[in-house]
Design an enzyme around this catalytic site. Structure first.
Site, PDB file in Angstrom:
ATOM      1  N   HIS A 125       0.820  -1.223   0.000  1.00 49.61           N
ATOM      2  CA  HIS A 125       0.000   0.000   0.000  1.00 49.61           C
ATOM      3  C   HIS A 125       0.861   1.283   0.000  1.00 49.61           C
ATOM      4  O   HIS A 125       0.324   2.370  -0.214  1.00 49.61           O
ATOM      5  CB  HIS A 125      -0.912   0.060   1.230  1.00 49.61           C
ATOM      6  N   ASP A 162      -2.804 -10.879  -1.972  1.00 56.65           N
ATOM      7  CA  ASP A 162      -3.307 -10.301  -0.719  1.00 56.65           C
ATOM      8  C   ASP A 162      -4.760  -9.874  -0.957  1.00 56.65           C
ATOM      9  O   ASP A 162      -5.129  -9.478  -2.068  1.00 56.65           O
ATOM     10  CB  ASP A 162      -2.452  -9.091  -0.347  1.00 56.65           C
ATOM     11  N   HIS A 164      -6.319  -7.317  -0.024  1.00 59.60           N
ATOM     12  CA  HIS A 164      -6.469  -5.884  -0.301  1.00 59.60           C
ATOM     13  C   HIS A 164      -5.778  -5.538  -1.619  1.00 59.60           C
ATOM     14  O   HIS A 164      -4.756  -6.130  -1.962  1.00 59.60           O
ATOM     15  CB  HIS A 164      -5.844  -5.060   0.838  1.00 59.60           C
ATOM     16  N   ASP A 249      -4.574 -12.810   3.873  1.00 58.28           N
ATOM     17  CA  ASP A 249      -5.800 -12.302   4.480  1.00 58.28           C
ATOM     18  C   ASP A 249      -7.051 -12.573   3.652  1.00 58.28           C
ATOM     19  O   ASP A 249      -8.145 -12.148   4.040  1.00 58.28           O
ATOM     20  CB  ASP A 249      -5.672 -10.802   4.828  1.00 58.28           C
TER      21      ASP A 249
HETATM   22 ZN   LIG Z   1      -4.014  -7.219   3.019  1.00 55.86          ZN
END
Ligand SMILES: [Zn+2]
Length: 350
Positions: A125, A162, A164, A249
């Site tokens: 991120h 991931d 996200h 995740d």
């Molecule tokens: Zn994540």
């Protein structure tokens, strides 16, 4: 098979009680690797911190000065609502980035067949001038930029599974035709980017491929996405090396998301990526830890990646699937139309 493995015990100095991205995650991973006897079969190296030259390939000098300044204040500081910095965080983050760079370098230079990097804080991120989403430095992007500059790698595939969206990685390579970035992620979810219409810009148009998945999908849907989108996109791109943003995740036990992958499902994706590397680029692949906030999952998930990289058939999936998972899957629409839409958008049917 020589698999280089990098981690650094100093990560414990970047920690915050009750925060999901805490030191216990990596402590648990290290304990699981030790218990499985994997350290003995991995080529373990300690990383050096990424140099300023390394960091400036992605980050701005203003941002690095800010991180360094915050680190010297001697207390925890929050960036936005979710990202913390401790007095040692800048050093720890540079060790994490250094580990990513060192593993990528070892594999590109032929000193190892493939690599595994278990570090924190995560990186996907982080933006050139901004920390976000628990991430301080863009580990995978820094490794990629290093490969481009120091190893003359022209075509690099980054796959981010991931849960996200890897907005930082996408942003850094959005106009770069030399990096194919493919992300599977839950949508809607933090950070809100990663719509399928985001396909890159300028010369990089077509080398960003987003697969936003509505909450709930699991092993079968992910396997189809890999078979019908990731494989053909990778074959068309013909990478010289593959980097994986490996966050765990999207597992059903994760407290921050709502997908339903199992450890067996993750292992299928991991082995598909290793298979792509074997078919397309001499097996050159490095897995880098991103998120994953269930302490039941982190250890066996990383052990499974290590087994797969070593060419071992071992897979551990000790967690019994709760009843809610098949119930949730039964209510979801078929993934086929979304796959069809993405294949059409990216010209994968031709
Ligand atoms: Zn994540």
């Amino acid at each position: 098979m020589t698999t280089v493995y990098l981690t650094h015990p100093r990560h414990v100095a970047h920690d915050m009680p009750d925060h999901p991205e805490h030191a216990g995650r990596l402590i648990q991973i290290e304990a699981a690797l030790a218990e499985a006897g994997l350290h003995d079969r991995l080529y373990c190296q300690l990383p050096l911190p990424a140099s300023e030259e390394d960091l400036l390939r992605v980050h701005t000098s203003e941002y690095l000065a800010l991180l360094s300044d915050v680190a010297h204040r001697g207390r925890h500081v929050l960036f936005g609502a979710d990202t913390y910095v401790t007095p040692e965080s800048y050093h720890v983050a540079r060790l994490a980035a250094g580990a990513a760079i060192q593993a990528a370098e070892a594999v590109a230079a032929g000193k190892a067949d493939n690599g595994l990097v278990a570090v924190r804080p995560p990186g996907h991120h982080a933006l050139p001038g901004k920390a976000m989403g628990f991430c301080l430095l863009a580990n995978v992007a820094l490794a990629a930029r290093h490969l481009q500059e120091k190893q003359q790698v022209q075509r690099l595939l980054i796959v981010d599974y991931d849960v996200h969206h890897g907005n930082g990685t996408q942003d850094i390579f959005y106009d770069d035709p030399g990096v194919l970035f493919i992300s599977t992620h839950q949508s809607p979810l933090y950070p809100g980017t990663g719509r399928l219409e985001e396909i890159g810009l300028g010369l990089g148009e077509g080398t960003t491929l987003n697969v936003p998945l509505r909450p709930g999908y699991g092993d079968a849907a992910y396997a189809r996405v890999f078979d019908e989108i990731v494989w053909p996109a990778a074959r068309r791109f013909r990478p010289e090396m593959i980097l994986v943003s490996a966050g765990f995740d999207a597992h059903w036990d994760d407290p921050l998301a709502s997908m339903t992958l199992t450890l067996t499902g993750f292992d299928h994706l991991t082995r598909a990526l290793i298979g792509m590397a074997e078919e397309l680029c001499g097996g050159r692949i490095v897995f880098l830890l991103e998120g994953g906030y269930s302490l039941n999952v982190a250890g066996p998930a990383v052990c499974n990646v290590a087994h797969a990289l070593l060419g071992e058939v071992t897979v551990h999936d000790p967690l019994a699937l709760p009843d809610r998972v098949p119930e949730m899957l039964a209510r979801l629409p078929d993934i086929g139309p979304l796959i069809h839409q993405i294949r059409a958008l990216h010209g994968l049917d031709a």
